[in-house]
Design an enzyme around this catalytic site. Structure first.
Site, mmCIF file in Angstrom:
data_model
loop_
_atom_site.group_PDB
_atom_site.id
_atom_site.type_symbol
_atom_site.label_atom_id
_atom_site.label_comp_id
_atom_site.label_asym_id
_atom_site.label_seq_id
_atom_site.Cartn_x
_atom_site.Cartn_y
_atom_site.Cartn_z
ATOM 1 N N SER A 11 4.078 -0.367 -8.094
ATOM 2 C CA SER A 11 3.606 0.427 -9.237
ATOM 3 C C SER A 11 4.099 -0.179 -10.542
ATOM 4 O O SER A 11 5.309 -0.254 -10.782
ATOM 5 C CB SER A 11 4.115 1.867 -9.126
ATOM 6 O OG SER A 11 3.879 2.559 -10.336
ATOM 7 N N HIS A 36 -0.643 -0.833 -8.000
ATOM 8 C CA HIS A 36 -0.791 0.596 -8.277
ATOM 9 C C HIS A 36 -0.633 0.845 -9.776
ATOM 10 O O HIS A 36 0.360 0.420 -10.377
ATOM 11 C CB HIS A 36 0.265 1.389 -7.504
ATOM 12 C CG HIS A 36 0.056 2.861 -7.503
ATOM 13 N ND1 HIS A 36 -0.821 3.503 -6.638
ATOM 14 C CD2 HIS A 36 0.608 3.832 -8.267
ATOM 15 C CE1 HIS A 36 -0.791 4.806 -6.873
ATOM 16 N NE2 HIS A 36 0.067 5.033 -7.856
ATOM 17 N N ASP A 38 -0.426 3.742 -12.553
ATOM 18 C CA ASP A 38 -0.232 5.166 -12.837
ATOM 19 C C ASP A 38 -0.725 5.495 -14.242
ATOM 20 O O ASP A 38 -0.114 5.086 -15.234
ATOM 21 C CB ASP A 38 1.245 5.530 -12.713
ATOM 22 C CG ASP A 38 1.713 5.579 -11.266
ATOM 23 O OD1 ASP A 38 1.026 6.224 -10.463
ATOM 24 O OD2 ASP A 38 2.747 4.974 -10.952
ATOM 25 N N MET A 40 -1.260 8.248 -17.004
ATOM 26 C CA MET A 40 -0.744 9.566 -17.402
ATOM 27 C C MET A 40 -1.197 9.892 -18.817
ATOM 28 O O MET A 40 -1.226 9.003 -19.675
ATOM 29 C CB MET A 40 0.783 9.584 -17.326
ATOM 30 C CG MET A 40 1.340 9.188 -15.981
ATOM 31 S SD MET A 40 3.152 9.264 -15.964
ATOM 32 C CE MET A 40 3.505 8.516 -14.369
ATOM 33 N N HIS A 69 -4.352 5.501 -10.143
ATOM 34 C CA HIS A 69 -3.967 6.893 -9.888
ATOM 35 C C HIS A 69 -4.056 7.670 -11.198
ATOM 36 O O HIS A 69 -3.228 7.502 -12.094
ATOM 37 C CB HIS A 69 -2.537 6.890 -9.324
ATOM 38 C CG HIS A 69 -1.973 8.232 -9.040
ATOM 39 N ND1 HIS A 69 -0.636 8.422 -8.763
ATOM 40 C CD2 HIS A 69 -2.543 9.473 -8.988
ATOM 41 C CE1 HIS A 69 -0.412 9.699 -8.548
ATOM 42 N NE2 HIS A 69 -1.540 10.362 -8.699
ATOM 43 N N MET A 71 -3.396 10.587 -13.202
ATOM 44 C CA MET A 71 -2.612 11.814 -13.395
ATOM 45 C C MET A 71 -2.996 12.392 -14.752
ATOM 46 O O MET A 71 -2.200 12.414 -15.697
ATOM 47 C CB MET A 71 -1.118 11.490 -13.314
ATOM 48 C CG MET A 71 -0.663 11.189 -11.908
ATOM 49 S SD MET A 71 1.058 10.642 -11.810
ATOM 50 C CE MET A 71 0.824 8.877 -11.970
ATOM 51 N N MET A 140 2.273 13.072 -3.007
ATOM 52 C CA MET A 140 3.345 12.878 -3.980
ATOM 53 C C MET A 140 4.642 13.455 -3.414
ATOM 54 O O MET A 140 4.694 14.617 -3.015
ATOM 55 C CB MET A 140 3.014 13.563 -5.300
ATOM 56 C CG MET A 140 1.840 12.975 -6.061
ATOM 57 S SD MET A 140 2.081 11.237 -6.532
ATOM 58 C CE MET A 140 3.554 11.357 -7.573
ATOM 59 N N GLY A 145 4.977 12.128 -13.162
ATOM 60 C CA GLY A 145 5.240 12.052 -14.587
ATOM 61 C C GLY A 145 6.227 10.983 -14.983
ATOM 62 O O GLY A 145 6.122 10.413 -16.061
ATOM 63 N N PHE A 146 7.172 10.698 -14.103
ATOM 64 C CA PHE A 146 8.207 9.720 -14.432
ATOM 65 C C PHE A 146 8.573 8.889 -13.211
ATOM 66 O O PHE A 146 8.570 9.389 -12.088
ATOM 67 C CB PHE A 146 9.469 10.416 -14.964
ATOM 68 C CG PHE A 146 9.231 11.200 -16.225
ATOM 69 C CD1 PHE A 146 9.235 10.562 -17.460
ATOM 70 C CD2 PHE A 146 8.980 12.557 -16.169
ATOM 71 C CE1 PHE A 146 8.995 11.275 -18.620
ATOM 72 C CE2 PHE A 146 8.748 13.285 -17.328
ATOM 73 C CZ PHE A 146 8.758 12.643 -18.564
ATOM 74 N N GLY A 147 8.913 7.638 -13.425
ATOM 75 C CA GLY A 147 9.399 6.787 -12.357
ATOM 76 C C GLY A 147 10.874 7.022 -12.106
ATOM 77 O O GLY A 147 11.573 7.661 -12.889
ATOM 78 N N ASP A 178 3.807 8.302 -2.626
ATOM 79 C CA ASP A 178 4.304 7.845 -3.925
ATOM 80 C C ASP A 178 5.429 8.762 -4.370
ATOM 81 O O ASP A 178 5.247 9.980 -4.470
ATOM 82 C CB ASP A 178 3.160 7.874 -4.948
ATOM 83 C CG ASP A 178 3.557 7.301 -6.301
ATOM 84 O OD1 ASP A 178 4.726 6.917 -6.478
ATOM 85 O OD2 ASP A 178 2.687 7.245 -7.190
ATOM 86 N N GLY A 179 6.607 8.160 -4.631
ATOM 87 C CA GLY A 179 7.723 8.936 -5.149
ATOM 88 C C GLY A 179 8.987 8.741 -4.350
ATOM 89 O O GLY A 179 9.081 9.186 -3.198
ATOM 90 N N GLY A 200 7.895 1.769 -7.321
ATOM 91 C CA GLY A 200 8.043 1.233 -8.673
ATOM 92 C C GLY A 200 9.417 0.677 -8.927
ATOM 93 O O GLY A 200 9.656 -0.526 -8.851
ATOM 94 N N SER A 201 10.374 1.555 -9.203
ATOM 95 C CA SER A 201 11.717 1.102 -9.573
ATOM 96 C C SER A 201 12.436 0.396 -8.438
ATOM 97 O O SER A 201 13.280 -0.476 -8.676
ATOM 98 C CB SER A 201 12.556 2.288 -10.072
ATOM 99 O OG SER A 201 12.631 3.310 -9.086
#
Length: 225
Positions: A11, A36, A38, A40, A69, A71, A140, A145-147, A178-179, A200-201
């Site tokens: 991501s 991916h 994201d 937002m 994705h 959002m 999810m 909303g946040f990584g 995801d998450g 992501g992170s």
């Protein structure tokens, strides 16, 4: 796509935007399956990220499918924009769609794959009547909303239930999570039925992003085998 394989979808929410081209090319060349994206809007979720121009730019630097994705509120208004920009899979949130079946139809009419995402508090029952129409189901396991958020453990039960639903349907629907997908959670996530891992992170936040991605994918593949 084969639902008995593990796919990794880095991501770019966590990427270094000053190094985005280099990072995406490195991941493309070393085993990533999707990129991916994201999206937002600061309304459906409390953050602002990317628009169609980012998708268009990514299309020029990677041959991988772009897993976009949305959002966002009122996703129907933007389907054509993201398809024109180069999205290969467009995923909308059940919670953001007034007429979910119509939205899925609209995506398919543009000639690309359609996905539906569910927030942690949203029941799988909300998508039972569209399961035969989707190509991807995204669970999810953090509130969007946040990584960098921690995995919500209750998500494992939902992943397992989603796997049962998909298997019962007889369709090759990709089950994506995801998450909080990292080396400490990936095995449980795959054991419970997920096949597409968004991270992501746990990838971009590491010194060696290629090694981090390959480790996650390898852990998933070993668990599946």
């Amino acid at each position: 796509m084969e639902t008995h394989k593990i796919y990794i979808a880095p991501s770019i929410l966590s990427a270094d935007l000053l190094q985005l081209k280099m990072q995406v090319e490195m991941l493309t060349e070393n085993g990533a399956d999707f990129i991916h994206v994201d999206v937002m809007d600061g309304h459906f979720v409390p953050n602002l990220t990317f628009g169609p121009n980012m998708v268009k730019a990514l299309k020029r630097i990677t041959s991988l499918p772009l897993d976009v994705h949305l959002m966002i509120s009122n996703p129907d208004l933007y389907i054509e924009d993201y398809v024109r920009a180069g999205a290969d899979i467009l995923t909308v949130h059940e919670e953001a769609c007034t007429h979910l079946h119509r939205t899925i139809q609209s995506i398919h009419q543009q000639g690309i794959k359609a996905g539906v995402s569910l927030n942690p508090a949203t029941s799988l029952s909300t998508i039972e009547n569209v399961l035969d129409d989707i190509d991807l189901l995204l669970i999810m396991t953090v509130n969007p909303g946040f990584g960098g958020q921690k995995f919500i453990p209750q998500g494992l039960k939902k992943i397992a239930e989603a796997r049962k639903m998909i298997n019962a349907s007889g369709r090759d629907i990709l089950l994506e999570v995801d998450g909080g997908v990292d080396s400490s959670t990936v095995e449980s996530i795959v054991q419970h039925g997920a096949r597409v891992l968004v991270s992501g992170s746990a990838i971009f936040g590491q010194k060696d992003i290629v090694a981090a991605m390959q480790t996650l994918k390898s852990l998933g593949e070993k668990t599946l085998s």
